[in-house]
Motif scaffolding. Structure first.
Motif, short mmCIF file in Angstrom:
data_model
loop_
_atom_site.label_atom_id
_atom_site.label_comp_id
_atom_site.label_asym_id
_atom_site.label_seq_id
_atom_site.Cartn_x
_atom_site.Cartn_y
_atom_site.Cartn_z
N ALA A 1 0.84 -1.21 0.00
CA ALA A 1 0.00 0.00 0.00
C ALA A 1 0.87 1.25 0.00
CB ALA A 1 -0.93 -0.01 1.22
N TYR A 2 1.93 1.25 0.78
CA TYR A 2 2.83 2.41 0.85
C TYR A 2 3.50 2.65 -0.50
CZ TYR A 2 4.75 5.67 4.26
OH TYR A 2 5.01 6.78 4.99
N ALA A 3 3.95 1.56 -1.13
CA ALA A 3 4.58 1.69 -2.45
C ALA A 3 3.58 2.22 -3.47
CB ALA A 3 5.12 0.33 -2.89
N GLU A 4 2.32 1.84 -3.33
CA GLU A 4 1.28 2.34 -4.22
C GLU A 4 1.11 3.85 -4.07
OE1 GLU A 4 -2.28 1.70 -6.80
OE2 GLU A 4 -0.48 0.56 -6.38
N LEU A 5 1.16 4.34 -2.83
CA LEU A 5 1.04 5.78 -2.58
C LEU A 5 2.17 6.54 -3.26
CD1 LEU A 5 0.14 5.91 1.24
CD2 LEU A 5 -1.42 6.02 -0.71
N VAL A 6 3.40 6.08 -3.08
CA VAL A 6 4.55 6.77 -3.64
C VAL A 6 4.51 6.74 -5.16
CG1 VAL A 6 7.08 6.80 -3.77
CG2 VAL A 6 5.95 6.28 -1.61
N THR A 7 4.06 5.63 -5.72
CA THR A 7 3.97 5.53 -7.18
C THR A 7 2.91 6.50 -7.73
OG1 THR A 7 4.64 3.20 -7.10
CG2 THR A 7 3.53 3.96 -9.10
N LEU A 8 1.79 6.61 -7.04
CA LEU A 8 0.71 7.48 -7.51
C LEU A 8 1.11 8.95 -7.49
CD1 LEU A 8 -2.39 5.76 -5.89
CD2 LEU A 8 -2.07 6.18 -8.33
N ILE A 9 1.82 9.40 -6.45
CA ILE A 9 2.11 10.83 -6.36
C ILE A 9 3.11 11.29 -7.41
CG2 ILE A 9 1.58 10.93 -3.90
CD1 ILE A 9 4.57 10.95 -3.33
N THR A 10 3.74 10.36 -8.10
CA THR A 10 4.65 10.75 -9.19
C THR A 10 3.93 10.79 -10.53
OG1 THR A 10 5.33 8.43 -9.59
CG2 THR A 10 6.60 9.70 -7.99
N ASP A 11 2.64 10.47 -10.53
CA ASP A 11 1.83 10.44 -11.75
C ASP A 11 1.22 11.83 -11.98
OD1 ASP A 11 -0.31 10.19 -13.58
OD2 ASP A 11 -0.61 8.09 -13.06
N ASP A 12 1.56 12.45 -13.11
CA ASP A 12 1.04 13.79 -13.41
C ASP A 12 -0.49 13.79 -13.46
OD1 ASP A 12 3.56 14.87 -13.55
OD2 ASP A 12 3.75 14.62 -15.72
N GLY A 13 -1.07 12.74 -14.03
CA GLY A 13 -2.53 12.66 -14.12
C GLY A 13 -3.17 12.61 -12.75
N PHE A 14 -2.54 11.90 -11.83
CA PHE A 14 -3.06 11.83 -10.47
C PHE A 14 -3.01 13.19 -9.80
CE2 PHE A 14 -2.01 11.48 -5.93
CZ PHE A 14 -3.18 10.91 -5.45
N ARG A 15 -1.89 13.89 -9.95
CA ARG A 15 -1.75 15.21 -9.33
C ARG A 15 -2.83 16.16 -9.85
NH1 ARG A 15 4.00 14.21 -9.81
NH2 ARG A 15 4.07 15.34 -11.78
N THR A 16 -3.10 16.10 -11.16
CA THR A 16 -4.15 16.95 -11.75
C THR A 16 -5.52 16.60 -11.18
OG1 THR A 16 -2.89 17.19 -13.80
CG2 THR A 16 -5.25 17.65 -13.90
N ALA A 17 -5.80 15.29 -11.11
CA ALA A 17 -7.10 14.85 -10.60
C ALA A 17 -7.28 15.24 -9.14
CB ALA A 17 -7.24 13.34 -10.77
N MET A 18 -6.22 15.13 -8.34
CA MET A 18 -6.32 15.49 -6.93
C MET A 18 -6.52 16.99 -6.77
SD MET A 18 -6.43 14.33 -3.85
CE MET A 18 -5.68 12.70 -3.79
#
Length: 290
Positions: A162-179
């Motif tokens: 789960a922790y690795a999933e969090l770190v991977t997501l925050i490096t995703d430009d699309g995720f940052r835009t959606a958040m």
């Protein structure tokens, strides 16, 4: 000296050569030690070495630069850091080992990108600090305690994944835009005071979190009114049915759902993500035609 202390002759000579022990020399070149002082000093060195202290730390103790308690505390802190790295590594190895064969390659790829617990935590905190830049420090600290999971001393494989999933997501430009879209909503350029908006939204989320923990279904009420009023006031507008419809998100990005699900897998309290979902559903119901 060797018989008195149990320290090998070769080691005593080494300590002398390094200046840790300072014997006198006879005219014939033999080392002569002050019996009591040298024995006490050598016994102390042997005991500190048995605890794993390095020679540099021991020299500081002998020189009076640090106390034994301080030297031991520093060594313990270093050991704690090493143990944290080892427990992270062990849990990561178990996570790969226990993965179904069809998922093992993907899990290995995921965990290989997150090899250090402290670095991972710093990355997540930096992400949110940038995302919530105007937020007042005391409010941000509360957000951190509620939403930035700190792994237990001995994390299980599920938590590491789960922790690795969090770190991977925050490096995703699309995720940052959606958040960002989830936080600022409609017409973000009209927001006059982002810090005030975040403060009032945080209060609404806290109230919604209580309802969530109570098992109260998401329905229009005071929690939603506070949430909508915060957004309307920040834009210099009024809380109207039309404004509520515009405040609704067109849809929740699956990456955001993954992020808050992974956070929930590590911490046991309600997250801001879960509270926002509760408020969004309440908002959707309030905006539905009657």
């Amino acid at each position: 000296m060797s018989r008195s202390t149990g320290v090998p002759v070769r080691t005593i000579r080494f300590y002398c050569d390094e200046g840790i022990l300072e014997p006198r020399r006879t005219t014939g070149g033999h080392r002569v030690f002050d019996a009591d002082e040298a024995v006490d000093r050598l016994v102390l060195i042997r005991r500190l070495r048995a605890l794993g202290l390095g020679l540099a730390a021991i020299v500081d103790v002998l020189a009076g630069a640090v106390s034994i308690a301080e030297a031991v505390a520093a060594e313990r802190a270093s050991l704690d850091s090493e143990l944290a790295r080892l427990t992270w590594r062990r849990a990561a190895l178990l996570a790969v080992e226990q993965a179904p064969p069809t998922e093992r390659s993907g899990r290995l790829e995921l965990l290989a990108t997150v090899t250090d617990r402290r670095h991972a935590q710093d990355e997540i905190q930096t992400f949110w600090r940038r995302m919530l830049t105007p937020m007042r420090p005391e409010i941000f600290d509360g957000f951190v305690s509620m939403n930035l999971p700190d792994l237990p001393p001995e994390p299980d494989p599920r938590q590491i994944v789960a922790y690795a999933e969090l770190v991977t997501l925050i490096t995703d430009d699309g995720f940052r835009t959606a958040m960002s879209e989830q936080i600022w909503r409609t017409e973000p350029a009209l927001i006059r005071d982002r810090a005030a908006l975040l403060t009032h939204v945080a209060a609404a989320c806290e109230s919604a979190g209580h309802r969530l923990l109570e098992g109260t279904p998401p329905n229009p009420g005071s929690e939603l009114d506070r949430f909508v009023d915060a957004h309307a006031t920040a834009r210099g507008q009024r809380d109207t049915p039309e404004f509520r419809r515009r405040l609704l998100l067109s849809g929740t990005d699956c990456r955001i759902q993954r992020y808050w699900k992974a956070t929930g897998a590590i911490i046991t309290t309600s997250t801001s993500g879960a509270a926002l979902d509760w408020l969004d559903e309440a908002l959707r119901r309030s905006a539905e035609p009657h």
